[in-house]
Scaffold this motif. Sequence first.
Motif, mmCIF file in Angstrom:
data_model
loop_
_atom_site.group_PDB
_atom_site.id
_atom_site.type_symbol
_atom_site.label_atom_id
_atom_site.label_comp_id
_atom_site.label_asym_id
_atom_site.label_seq_id
_atom_site.Cartn_x
_atom_site.Cartn_y
_atom_site.Cartn_z
ATOM 1 N N PRO A 51 127.821 105.684 155.816
ATOM 2 C CA PRO A 51 127.861 106.849 156.700
ATOM 3 C C PRO A 51 126.528 107.548 156.904
ATOM 4 O O PRO A 51 126.373 108.324 157.848
ATOM 5 N N ASP A 52 125.540 107.273 156.039
ATOM 6 C CA ASP A 52 124.233 107.904 156.201
ATOM 7 C C ASP A 52 123.213 106.968 156.857
ATOM 8 O O ASP A 52 122.013 107.220 156.847
ATOM 9 N N CYS A 53 123.686 105.877 157.438
ATOM 10 C CA CYS A 53 122.822 104.900 158.091
ATOM 11 C C CYS A 53 123.229 104.796 159.559
ATOM 12 O O CYS A 53 124.408 104.909 159.887
ATOM 13 N N SER A 54 122.277 104.605 160.442
ATOM 14 C CA SER A 54 122.624 104.445 161.852
ATOM 15 C C SER A 54 121.637 103.503 162.517
ATOM 16 O O SER A 54 120.520 103.291 162.033
ATOM 17 N N LEU A 55 122.058 102.942 163.637
ATOM 18 C CA LEU A 55 121.221 102.029 164.399
ATOM 19 C C LEU A 55 121.552 102.187 165.875
ATOM 20 O O LEU A 55 122.721 102.324 166.239
ATOM 21 N N ARG A 56 120.546 102.180 166.706
ATOM 22 C CA ARG A 56 120.736 102.155 168.156
ATOM 23 C C ARG A 56 120.265 100.805 168.670
ATOM 24 O O ARG A 56 119.309 100.231 168.132
ATOM 25 N N ALA A 57 120.891 100.299 169.707
ATOM 26 C CA ALA A 57 120.438 99.045 170.308
ATOM 27 C C ALA A 57 118.974 99.151 170.716
ATOM 28 O O ALA A 57 118.212 98.181 170.636
ATOM 29 N N ARG A 58 118.559 100.340 171.127
ATOM 30 C CA ARG A 58 117.182 100.532 171.561
ATOM 31 C C ARG A 58 116.183 100.426 170.401
ATOM 32 O O ARG A 58 114.985 100.257 170.612
ATOM 33 N N ASP A 59 116.672 100.506 169.150
ATOM 34 C CA ASP A 59 115.789 100.373 167.987
ATOM 35 C C ASP A 59 115.345 98.927 167.761
ATOM 36 O O ASP A 59 114.409 98.676 167.000
ATOM 37 N N LEU A 60 116.043 97.982 168.384
ATOM 38 C CA LEU A 60 115.756 96.564 168.179
ATOM 39 C C LEU A 60 114.684 96.086 169.155
ATOM 40 O O LEU A 60 114.483 96.686 170.208
ATOM 41 N N PRO A 61 113.978 94.998 168.821
ATOM 42 C CA PRO A 61 112.944 94.495 169.723
ATOM 43 C C PRO A 61 113.511 94.159 171.108
ATOM 44 O O PRO A 61 114.623 93.659 171.228
ATOM 45 N N ALA A 62 112.734 94.467 172.139
ATOM 46 C CA ALA A 62 113.145 94.131 173.509
ATOM 47 C C ALA A 62 113.120 92.633 173.698
ATOM 48 O O ALA A 62 112.266 91.936 173.136
ATOM 49 N N ARG A 63 114.088 92.137 174.455
ATOM 50 C CA ARG A 63 114.098 90.714 174.778
ATOM 51 C C ARG A 63 112.849 90.384 175.608
ATOM 52 O O ARG A 63 112.349 91.226 176.351
ATOM 53 N N PRO A 64 112.326 89.148 175.486
ATOM 54 C CA PRO A 64 111.095 88.795 176.207
ATOM 55 C C PRO A 64 111.125 89.137 177.692
ATOM 56 O O PRO A 64 110.173 89.647 178.250
ATOM 57 N N GLY A 65 112.254 88.907 178.357
ATOM 58 C CA GLY A 65 112.370 89.174 179.790
ATOM 59 C C GLY A 65 112.385 90.638 180.147
ATOM 60 O O GLY A 65 112.217 91.024 181.298
ATOM 61 N N ASP A 66 112.632 91.500 179.126
ATOM 62 C CA ASP A 66 112.733 92.947 179.368
ATOM 63 C C ASP A 66 111.433 93.679 179.111
ATOM 64 O O ASP A 66 111.350 94.886 179.306
ATOM 65 N N ARG A 67 110.426 92.968 178.604
ATOM 66 C CA ARG A 67 109.169 93.642 178.274
ATOM 67 C C ARG A 67 108.367 93.881 179.554
ATOM 68 O O ARG A 67 108.280 93.020 180.412
ATOM 69 N N GLY A 68 107.781 95.070 179.629
ATOM 70 C CA GLY A 68 107.031 95.449 180.821
ATOM 71 C C GLY A 68 105.668 94.833 180.922
ATOM 72 O O GLY A 68 105.186 94.123 180.131
#
Length: 198
Positions: A181-198
């Motif tokens: 309960p004291d741990c959390s994760l957002r999808a945005r915390d993970l590395p961006a997929r290669p195709g999504d990098r700007g």
Amino acid sequence: MTAEAVEVPEARRHRFSVEDYQRMVDAGVFGEDQRLELVQGEVLEMAPIGSWHAGCVNTLARRFFACVGDRGVVAVQNPVALPPDSEPQPDIAVLAPRADGYADAHPGPEAVRLLVEVAEASSTFDLGAKAALYAAAGIPEYWVVDGTTGELVVHRGPAAERWGEIRRPDPDEAVIPLHLPDCSLRARDLPARPGDRG
């Protein structure tokens, strides 16, 4: 003289139990560099790990090691025994604490608090057959990092081979594991997929 057609009986697959598979591993039947797992009696070769997959696993491992501390064991790409006929190797397994770190035997479903798979090229399998396998084993919570969409897919409430809850939280939503309960994760915390990098 013409040759008569020979009727060949339909081939039958031989399915292995966890014990069969472990004996083969112990006997050195498989090469040390082979990435294999036993799923519903079949020995499957796992896809090579790409850099995005590895980066996601490293990020998840760092987060869970920090959260879990001495309250459990975080296993990275290690086997989980799901008798009678499966021994998958999830990317991350958060396990109940045990003094020997599971050196005596692979953890079973009763030890699992959370499993996570990173699906770079295997999202159909991880969201289908693997999800059903983990639900049937009574794993309380299962996450998939879906490489095709960049989403985190959260499975909870296992019953038979189905999940009572499957959701894809917003990338900015903090997801809190049931047993941490004291741990959390957002999808945005993970590395961006290669195709999504700007």
